[in-house]
Design a protein around this motif. Structure first.
Motif, mmCIF file in Angstrom:
data_model
loop_
_atom_site.group_PDB
_atom_site.id
_atom_site.type_symbol
_atom_site.label_atom_id
_atom_site.label_comp_id
_atom_site.label_asym_id
_atom_site.label_seq_id
_atom_site.Cartn_x
_atom_site.Cartn_y
_atom_site.Cartn_z
ATOM 1 N N GLY A 129 50.234 86.951 -37.477
ATOM 2 C CA GLY A 129 49.515 87.465 -38.644
ATOM 3 C C GLY A 129 50.234 88.581 -39.368
ATOM 4 O O GLY A 129 49.650 89.268 -40.205
ATOM 5 N N GLY A 139 56.002 90.816 -42.044
ATOM 6 C CA GLY A 139 57.461 90.831 -41.974
ATOM 7 C C GLY A 139 58.101 91.829 -42.916
ATOM 8 O O GLY A 139 59.087 91.508 -43.577
ATOM 9 N N GLU A 140 57.573 93.052 -42.922
ATOM 10 C CA GLU A 140 58.105 94.084 -43.828
ATOM 11 C C GLU A 140 59.591 94.353 -43.622
ATOM 12 O O GLU A 140 60.358 94.495 -44.563
ATOM 13 N N ARG A 141 60.008 94.429 -42.347
ATOM 14 C CA ARG A 141 61.403 94.786 -42.073
ATOM 15 C C ARG A 141 62.364 93.701 -42.531
ATOM 16 O O ARG A 141 63.515 93.962 -42.819
ATOM 17 N N SER A 184 45.329 91.002 -33.889
ATOM 18 C CA SER A 184 45.524 89.539 -33.993
ATOM 19 C C SER A 184 45.402 88.890 -32.613
ATOM 20 O O SER A 184 44.763 87.849 -32.456
HETATM 21 N N1 LIG Z 1 48.869 92.215 -38.103
HETATM 22 C C1 LIG Z 1 49.772 91.559 -37.367
HETATM 23 C C2 LIG Z 1 51.097 92.027 -37.258
HETATM 24 C C3 LIG Z 1 52.010 91.294 -36.516
HETATM 25 N N2 LIG Z 1 51.624 90.138 -35.932
HETATM 26 C C4 LIG Z 1 52.601 89.289 -35.245
HETATM 27 O O1 LIG Z 1 53.193 89.945 -34.149
HETATM 28 C C5 LIG Z 1 54.492 89.422 -33.909
HETATM 29 C C6 LIG Z 1 55.531 90.538 -33.698
HETATM 30 O O2 LIG Z 1 55.385 91.523 -34.682
HETATM 31 P P1 LIG Z 1 56.500 92.017 -35.722
HETATM 32 O O3 LIG Z 1 57.815 91.491 -35.363
HETATM 33 O O4 LIG Z 1 56.341 93.464 -35.866
HETATM 34 O O5 LIG Z 1 56.027 91.252 -37.059
HETATM 35 P P2 LIG Z 1 55.629 91.848 -38.454
HETATM 36 O O6 LIG Z 1 54.541 92.822 -38.311
HETATM 37 O O7 LIG Z 1 55.374 90.680 -39.331
HETATM 38 O O8 LIG Z 1 56.993 92.554 -38.924
HETATM 39 P P3 LIG Z 1 57.197 93.991 -39.578
HETATM 40 O O9 LIG Z 1 56.827 94.980 -38.504
HETATM 41 O O10 LIG Z 1 58.640 94.047 -39.951
HETATM 42 O O11 LIG Z 1 56.282 94.069 -40.778
HETATM 43 C C7 LIG Z 1 54.829 88.546 -35.130
HETATM 44 O O12 LIG Z 1 54.754 87.181 -34.757
HETATM 45 C C8 LIG Z 1 53.780 88.923 -36.131
HETATM 46 O O13 LIG Z 1 53.424 87.853 -37.017
HETATM 47 C C9 LIG Z 1 50.302 89.713 -36.019
HETATM 48 O O14 LIG Z 1 49.946 88.685 -35.452
HETATM 49 N N3 LIG Z 1 49.408 90.429 -36.748
#
Ligand SMILES: Nc1ccn([C@@H]2O[C@H](COP(=O)(O)OP(=O)(O)OP(=O)(O)O)[C@@H](O)[C@H]2O)c(=O)n1
Ligand SMILES: O=C(CO)[C@H](O)[C@H](O)COP(=O)(O)O
Length: 418
Positions: free
Chosen positions: A20, A23-25, A95
């Motif tokens: 959920g 994918g900011e990074r 999530s």
């Molecule tokens: N609110 C969220 C945030 C993250 N995830 C999931 O947790 C997993 C690992 O998290 P991360 O790599 O941090 O994903 P993102 O939050 O999408 O990336 P970022 O931190 O770069 O935004 C991913 O499959 C992501 O989709 C999720 O289910 N619900």
């Protein structure tokens, strides 16, 4: 494999995939779990990695509300089975918690899902998890209540003081990076999520920590393989695509028509390809016969086919192979490479004549691209008494190897000359 065969007592096992995030990074408008690798969304690879294991009964995927329809269409398109989609939360922990809540507490519930004894939690953005690792964490969770994969640290961890200078550093060899998959006795992780605070749910990053803090369960740590890494930045997508291409280019199947020249060339190519591509499985089959052998090749996950035709204008062999590939549904999950090799046996025929005879390849390639089959043409000058024959075969093998390793959809229908 039945659950009882791998897990003593036949523990029931389900999986929750948090998917959920935004994918900011990684950046970009599409969350990384929906980014395409060789045309297929990343999450479909992860789902497939778990779905192919038949001792995992159910897979729950938590996605944000706006991506629920996208996820359902991925499940439909790639034929995924045993999947339940739930709405994700604002953070990864939320999530996961939503995913766990879908399992009914009571056996009397009308929900088709059964509460499992062990639940695997695995990030949707770690597509290369192997059955062996999953089994290890599940067995350890059964024994210890919780278990998770770890990896050696790549960099040393340091803590900075308020002014941004080094406060202290940790002794790298004593610490490990916590990766995924993790597994838990369902009741332990469910209780931990129920008891934890909003702060844990909003800022926590470690499920094993929740099991320790709220259920006094010390997780067993299992050494994982390097390919468990989490797709986080843009270059991780390139790396993941390379891993997939590398896996797909491990096996080649050579098919020939019944003509003597084609059979001989097939044999020479097979032998030479063994030097070009790691673990080439050269298998010669006549398409019109040996159907069961070809079926076994399909079952063995072969995604590269070289179809040798003595006649240049003959589309029959390639078409036959495409029909069989389609029937076996080989190209649903991965693009299949089909190299149509044609023999130029006549010394006198002009180059342009040869090209004209092969004009059908372009049209044919465009048509079968819709079936996720990538067709390329290769013309080989073949004279078994030519002293330079091995040189020509080497060049053909190098071209074939480049085509199957690269799987470039832009080059389909091109006729290369060895
Ligand atoms: N609110 C969220 C945030 C993250 N995830 C999931 O947790 C997993 C690992 O998290 P991360 O790599 O941090 O994903 P993102 O939050 O999408 O990336 P970022 O931190 O770069 O935004 C991913 O499959 C992501 O989709 C999720 O289910 N619900
Ligand atoms: O490695 C992990 C388990 O411990 C998680 O994947 C990681 O903690 C996820 O955190 P984030 O969403 O902040 O990247």
């Amino acid at each position: 494999m039945e659950p009882g065969n791998v897990l003593s007592g036949g523990a029931s096992v389900a999986a929750v995939l948090p998917a959920g995030g935004s994918g900011e990074r990684l950046g970009g408008a599409t969350p990384k779990q929906f980014c395409a690798l060789l045309g297929r969304p990343l999450i479909s690879y992860t789902v497939r990695a778990l779905e192919r294991i038949n001792w995992i009964s159910d897979i729950v995927v938590a996605v944000s509300l706006e991506n629920i329809e996208t996820m359902k269409s991925i499940i439909e398109k790639y034929g995924h089975k045993r999947i339940t989609v739930v709405e994700g939360g604002m953070t990864r922990h939320r999530s996961i918690f939503n995913g766990l809540k879908i399992f009914p507490e009571s056996k009397l519930s009308s929900c088709p899902l059964q509460k499992p004894e062990v639940v695997i939690i695995h990030d949707a953005v770690r597509p290369f998890v192997e059955e062996d690792t999953l089994l290890k964490v599940v067995l350890a969770a059964k024994e210890h209540g919780a278990a998770g994969a770890i990896r050696p640290l790549v960099s040393t961890v340091v803590a900075s003081s308020a002014d941004g200078s080094l406060d202290h550093s940790l002794e790298r060899s004593r610490y490990r990076a916590s990766e995924m998959p993790q597994a838990f006795l369902f009741d332990i992780i469910y209780q931990a999520y129920h008891q934890c605070t909003d702060y844990d749910l909003d800022y926590g990053t470690e499920c094993l920590h929740l099991a320790l803090k709220y259920c006094k369960t010390n997780a067993k740590l299992i050494e994982g393989s390097p390919d468990l890494w989490k797709v986080t930045y843009k270059w991780d997508l390139y790396a993941a695509e390379s891993v997939i291409k590398d896996t797909l280019s491990q096996q080649v199947c050579v098919t020939t028509d019944m003509k003597e020249d084609a059979v001989q060339l097939g044999f020479l190519l097979q032998e030479t390809l063994k030097n070009e591509v790691k673990q080439v499985k050269g298998i010669s089959v006549f398409l019109c016969k040996n159907d069961s052998r070809l079926q076994n090749i399909f079952l063995g996950q072969c995604y590269n086919f070289i179809c040798i035709n003595a006649k240049k204008s003959d589309i029959k062999e390639a078409q036959q192979l495409v029909d069989k590939l389609e029937k076996a549904r080989i190209s649903v999950l991965h693009p299949v490479v089909l190299i149509s090799v044609h023999l130029n046996v006549s010394e006198n025929m002009s180059f342009s004549n040869g090209m004209e005879e092969l004009a059908w390849i372009k049209e044919f390639a465009r048509e079968v691209k819709k079936k996720n089959i990538l067709v390329y043409g290769l013309l080989i000058h073949y004279n078994k008494d030519d002293p330079k024959l091995q040189e020509t075969i080497n060049s053909a093998a190098a071209i074939i190897s480049a085509l199957i390793k690269d799987r470039n959809p832009e080059l389909i229908g091109q006729l290369l000359v060895a």
